[in-house]
Design a protein around this motif. Structure first.
Motif, PDB file in Angstrom:
ATOM      1  N   SER A   1      18.629 -46.750   6.217  1.00 43.17           N
ATOM      2  CA  SER A   1      18.936 -45.269   5.672  1.00 43.17           C
ATOM      3  C   SER A   1      20.138 -44.964   6.346  1.00 43.17           C
ATOM      4  CB  SER A   1      17.706 -44.293   6.171  1.00 43.17           C
ATOM      5  OG  SER A   1      17.596 -44.343   7.352  1.00 43.17           O
ATOM      6  N   SER A   2      20.890 -45.554   7.325  1.00 38.89           N
ATOM      7  CA  SER A   2      22.057 -45.269   7.750  1.00 38.89           C
ATOM      8  C   SER A   2      23.170 -45.307   7.011  1.00 38.89           C
ATOM      9  CB  SER A   2      22.354 -46.235   9.042  1.00 38.89           C
ATOM     10  OG  SER A   2      22.468 -47.505   8.584  1.00 38.89           O
ATOM     11  N   ILE A   3      23.462 -44.300   6.077  1.00 38.64           N
ATOM     12  CA  ILE A   3      24.473 -44.040   5.002  1.00 38.64           C
ATOM     13  C   ILE A   3      24.742 -42.597   4.808  1.00 38.64           C
ATOM     14  CG2 ILE A   3      22.725 -43.955   3.530  1.00 38.64           C
ATOM     15  CD1 ILE A   3      24.755 -45.193   1.348  1.00 38.64           C
ATOM     16  N   THR A   4      26.208 -42.329   4.744  1.00 37.00           N
ATOM     17  CA  THR A   4      26.601 -40.816   4.394  1.00 37.00           C
ATOM     18  C   THR A   4      27.958 -41.185   3.434  1.00 37.00           C
ATOM     19  OG1 THR A   4      27.173 -38.838   5.428  1.00 37.00           O
ATOM     20  CG2 THR A   4      28.128 -40.895   6.425  1.00 37.00           C
ATOM     21  N   THR A   5      28.101 -40.172   3.082  1.00 34.06           N
ATOM     22  CA  THR A   5      29.486 -40.029   2.158  1.00 34.06           C
ATOM     23  C   THR A   5      30.284 -38.734   2.805  1.00 34.06           C
ATOM     24  OG1 THR A   5      28.277 -40.708   0.224  1.00 34.06           O
ATOM     25  CG2 THR A   5      30.443 -39.465  -0.077  1.00 34.06           C
ATOM     26  N   PHE A   6      31.412 -38.980   2.915  1.00 34.22           N
ATOM     27  CA  PHE A   6      32.427 -38.007   3.610  1.00 34.22           C
ATOM     28  C   PHE A   6      33.658 -37.942   2.884  1.00 34.22           C
ATOM     29  CE2 PHE A   6      33.438 -41.702   6.193  1.00 34.22           C
ATOM     30  CZ  PHE A   6      35.160 -41.604   6.111  1.00 34.22           C
ATOM     31  N   ASP A   7      34.220 -36.601   3.005  1.00 29.28           N
ATOM     32  CA  ASP A   7      35.544 -36.414   2.251  1.00 29.28           C
ATOM     33  C   ASP A   7      36.549 -36.121   3.497  1.00 29.28           C
ATOM     34  OD1 ASP A   7      37.774 -34.987   1.029  1.00 29.28           O
ATOM     35  OD2 ASP A   7      36.314 -34.414  -0.474  1.00 29.28           O
ATOM     36  N   VAL A   8      37.611 -37.239   3.305  1.00 32.81           N
ATOM     37  CA  VAL A   8      38.597 -37.200   4.266  1.00 32.81           C
ATOM     38  C   VAL A   8      39.378 -36.110   4.087  1.00 32.81           C
ATOM     39  CG1 VAL A   8      38.493 -39.858   4.409  1.00 32.81           C
ATOM     40  CG2 VAL A   8      40.131 -38.525   2.749  1.00 32.81           C
ATOM     41  N   ARG A   9      39.702 -35.254   3.090  1.00 32.94           N
ATOM     42  CA  ARG A   9      40.347 -34.256   3.050  1.00 32.94           C
ATOM     43  C   ARG A   9      39.681 -32.961   3.544  1.00 32.94           C
ATOM     44  NH1 ARG A   9      42.765 -32.865  -2.840  1.00 32.94           N
ATOM     45  NH2 ARG A   9      43.664 -34.814  -2.208  1.00 32.94           N
ATOM     46  N   SER A  10      38.266 -32.683   3.571  1.00 29.27           N
ATOM     47  CA  SER A  10      37.864 -31.520   4.186  1.00 29.27           C
ATOM     48  C   SER A  10      37.141 -31.825   5.366  1.00 29.27           C
ATOM     49  CB  SER A  10      36.907 -31.046   2.835  1.00 29.27           C
ATOM     50  OG  SER A  10      35.943 -31.914   2.550  1.00 29.27           O
ATOM     51  N   GLY A  11      36.713 -33.080   5.424  1.00 33.61           N
ATOM     52  CA  GLY A  11      35.879 -33.340   6.810  1.00 33.61           C
ATOM     53  C   GLY A  11      34.453 -33.338   6.626  1.00 33.61           C
ATOM     54  N   SER A  12      34.113 -32.920   5.426  1.00 31.15           N
ATOM     55  CA  SER A  12      32.489 -32.510   5.305  1.00 31.15           C
ATOM     56  C   SER A  12      31.945 -33.994   4.716  1.00 31.15           C
ATOM     57  CB  SER A  12      32.471 -31.532   3.942  1.00 31.15           C
ATOM     58  OG  SER A  12      32.739 -32.194   2.595  1.00 31.15           O
ATOM     59  N   THR A  13      30.636 -33.999   5.129  1.00 36.03           N
ATOM     60  CA  THR A  13      29.699 -35.105   5.086  1.00 36.03           C
ATOM     61  C   THR A  13      28.589 -34.531   4.068  1.00 36.03           C
ATOM     62  OG1 THR A  13      28.544 -34.566   7.052  1.00 36.03           O
ATOM     63  CG2 THR A  13      30.431 -36.020   7.072  1.00 36.03           C
ATOM     64  N   ALA A  14      28.058 -35.570   3.281  1.00 31.49           N
ATOM     65  CA  ALA A  14      26.732 -35.322   2.552  1.00 31.49           C
ATOM     66  C   ALA A  14      25.978 -36.394   2.864  1.00 31.49           C
ATOM     67  CB  ALA A  14      27.197 -35.305   1.129  1.00 31.49           C
ATOM     68  N   THR A  15      25.081 -36.291   3.841  1.00 31.21           N
ATOM     69  CA  THR A  15      24.136 -37.316   4.014  1.00 31.21           C
ATOM     70  C   THR A  15      22.873 -37.205   3.480  1.00 31.21           C
ATOM     71  OG1 THR A  15      22.840 -38.277   5.816  1.00 31.21           O
ATOM     72  CG2 THR A  15      23.215 -35.939   6.098  1.00 31.21           C
ATOM     73  N   ARG A  16      22.036 -38.156   3.180  1.00 32.86           N
ATOM     74  CA  ARG A  16      20.896 -38.169   2.405  1.00 32.86           C
ATOM     75  C   ARG A  16      19.516 -38.147   3.138  1.00 32.86           C
ATOM     76  NH1 ARG A  16      21.384 -42.901  -1.876  1.00 32.86           N
ATOM     77  NH2 ARG A  16      21.605 -43.991  -0.041  1.00 32.86           N
ATOM     78  N   HIS A  17      19.887 -38.516   4.570  1.00 23.03           N
ATOM     79  CA  HIS A  17      18.792 -38.691   5.537  1.00 23.03           C
ATOM     80  C   HIS A  17      17.903 -37.641   5.466  1.00 23.03           C
ATOM     81  CE1 HIS A  17      17.002 -40.700   8.940  1.00 23.03           C
ATOM     82  NE2 HIS A  17      17.128 -39.766   9.611  1.00 23.03           N
ATOM     83  N   THR A  18      18.499 -36.198   5.518  1.00 17.94           N
ATOM     84  CA  THR A  18      17.503 -34.987   5.752  1.00 17.94           C
ATOM     85  C   THR A  18      16.835 -34.776   4.450  1.00 17.94           C
ATOM     86  OG1 THR A  18      19.330 -33.869   7.048  1.00 17.94           O
ATOM     87  CG2 THR A  18      17.520 -32.480   6.083  1.00 17.94           C
ATOM     88  N   ASN A  19      17.262 -35.014   3.193  1.00 20.76           N
ATOM     89  CA  ASN A  19      16.416 -35.003   2.017  1.00 20.76           C
ATOM     90  C   ASN A  19      15.609 -35.865   1.914  1.00 20.76           C
ATOM     91  OD1 ASN A  19      18.242 -33.120   1.208  1.00 20.76           O
ATOM     92  ND2 ASN A  19      19.624 -34.300   0.077  1.00 20.76           N
ATOM     93  N   ILE A  20      15.841 -37.095   2.380  1.00 15.83           N
ATOM     94  CA  ILE A  20      14.652 -38.208   2.532  1.00 15.83           C
ATOM     95  C   ILE A  20      13.601 -37.702   3.307  1.00 15.83           C
ATOM     96  CG2 ILE A  20      14.149 -40.666   3.061  1.00 15.83           C
ATOM     97  CD1 ILE A  20      16.965 -41.421   1.784  1.00 15.83           C
ATOM     98  N   LEU A  21      13.865 -37.381   4.326  1.00 15.73           N
ATOM     99  CA  LEU A  21      12.647 -37.056   5.357  1.00 15.73           C
ATOM    100  C   LEU A  21      11.945 -35.993   4.895  1.00 15.73           C
ATOM    101  CD1 LEU A  21      14.525 -36.863   8.848  1.00 15.73           C
ATOM    102  CD2 LEU A  21      13.006 -38.578   8.189  1.00 15.73           C
ATOM    103  N   THR A  22      12.733 -34.860   4.139  1.00 11.32           N
ATOM    104  CA  THR A  22      11.760 -33.828   3.648  1.00 11.32           C
ATOM    105  C   THR A  22      10.944 -34.126   2.592  1.00 11.32           C
ATOM    106  OG1 THR A  22      13.534 -32.173   4.224  1.00 11.32           O
ATOM    107  CG2 THR A  22      11.987 -31.533   2.489  1.00 11.32           C
ATOM    108  N   LEU A  23      11.400 -35.348   1.675  1.00 12.61           N
ATOM    109  CA  LEU A  23      10.648 -35.858   0.566  1.00 12.61           C
ATOM    110  C   LEU A  23       9.367 -36.775   1.027  1.00 12.61           C
ATOM    111  CD1 LEU A  23      13.359 -36.561  -2.232  1.00 12.61           C
ATOM    112  CD2 LEU A  23      11.691 -34.864  -2.132  1.00 12.61           C
ATOM    113  N   ARG A  24       9.716 -37.321   2.208  1.00 10.79           N
ATOM    114  CA  ARG A  24       8.747 -38.087   2.788  1.00 10.79           C
ATOM    115  C   ARG A  24       7.570 -37.422   3.159  1.00 10.79           C
ATOM    116  NH1 ARG A  24      11.013 -42.543   6.968  1.00 10.79           N
ATOM    117  NH2 ARG A  24       8.854 -43.017   7.036  1.00 10.79           N
TER     118      ARG A  24
END
Length: 334
Positions: free
Chosen positions: A107-130
């Motif tokens: 689950s060590s994966i994330t998506t980040f935007d090099v222009r804005s510096g924002s990240t969109a990780t799925r880790h929090t959503n997965i923990l909530t669903l679990r």
């Protein structure tokens, strides 16, 4: 992860210095058919380097840190990157071996935007669903469906309730199955969101319990009348499938605790206390049922022998008192 363009750092087997080499993770490497060999990436990598912090003899497992530096040239109008990271166990020459595949590693994966510096990780959503998946399924498959089975087994013999026991049983089972379906759907969604993460036994038990629960729900629609000849076969089917569904559901709840790494958690303790209480109630009701059954059998035997009338309760109680008095009288004479 298959398809990853990776930069992997490890000590050079000849010099001992930290080296950073490019690799492409293809399916043959995942299946361990061929060793992982370094080769140029098919993306524009301008420069890369790695620095080890913690001393020359330090390792990552001893608390040392490795910092990577890389400069990439992205394609036109592309500002987002899918970033994965991990650490392996050992290297054979210049060929890194397969890293661990537990949930945290996969689950060590994330998506980040090099222009804005924002990240969109799925880790929090997965923990909530679990968490939602575990709570809903523990309540539905692990508590409500067993309670529904208990109501059908013991309340149906209470004559004062009449057909009320059936409606209570059906309502509990139907609500539990609907709630369990929601938990099952969340589990399927978790599987789609976690590629590479596989829980074979937990998944198979979940599908089996869900299929049995669906069969029970369908059986309610085709419930024959009491005068129908096939009613006894339907009852046998209904009992077998129902108890099998309950057993599989409870077993899979414990399997879920193991999958989530919560074998010694307070959540598992609370569930065990609730299940133990339900089992204790079942044992008490079972003993009471056998006592009532034995008493009625003895009363029926005396009625067939003509010792008591069909509705003479006083005579039955009088015979019981005579039996007790004779027992104590014989005991005193000995």
């Amino acid at each position: 992860m298959t398809g990853t363009r990776a930069l992997i750092a490890f000590p050079d087997p000849n010099t001992g210095q930290i080296v950073l080499l490019p690799y492409i993770i293809d399916p043959t490497v995942k299946l361990q058919r061929t060793p992982l060999l370094s080769r140029p990436l098919d993306i524009h990598l301008i420069s890369s380097s790695a620095t080890l912090y913690g001393g020359k003899l330090a390792t990552v497992h001893d608390g040392a840190a490795v910092q990577f530096y890389a400069t990439l040239k992205l394609a036109t109008n592309k500002t987002k990157l899918n970033h994965v990271w991990n650490r392996g166990l050992y290297v054979q020459g210049y060929s890194p071996t397969v890293h661990p595949t537990n949930p945290n590693d996969l689950s060590s994966i994330t998506t980040f935007d090099v222009r804005s510096g924002s990240t969109a990780t799925r880790h929090t959503n997965i923990l909530t669903l679990r968490s939602a998946h575990g709570i809903i399924n523990a309540v539905s498959w692990g508590i409500m469906l067993p309670i529904g089975a208990v109501t059908a087994r013991y309340l149906r013999h209470v004559q004062s309730l009449g057909p009320t026991w059936f409606y209570v049983h059906a309502a509990i089972q139907l609500f539990g199955f609907v709630l369990g379906t929601i938990g099952f759907a969340i589990g399927v969604r978790l599987g789609d969101m976690s590629p590479g993460v596989q829980y074979g036994l937990h998944r198979k038990l979940g599908f089996a319990a869900f299929c049995l629960g669906g069969l029970q729900t369908l059986a309610l629609l085709f419930r024959p009348k009491t005068t129908n000849k096939i009613r006894k076969y339907w009852k046998s089917y209904h009992h077998f499938v129902g108890y099998a569904c309950v057993v599989l559901g409870v077993v899979n709840v414990f399997q879920g605790f193991e999958v989530m790494g919560a074998e010694r958690s307070y959540a598992k303790l609370a569930y065990c206390l609730g299940l133990s209480t339900l089992i204790g109630v079942c044992l008490a009701l079972e003993v009471n049922s056998w006592v009532v059954f034995c008493r009625k059998s003895k009363e029926e035997k005396l009625r067939r022998e003509g010792l008591i009338g069909g509705s003479d309760k006083r005579q039955w109680n009088h015979l019981q008192l005579i039996h007790i008095y004779s027992y104590f009288l014989g005991y005193s004479m000995v």
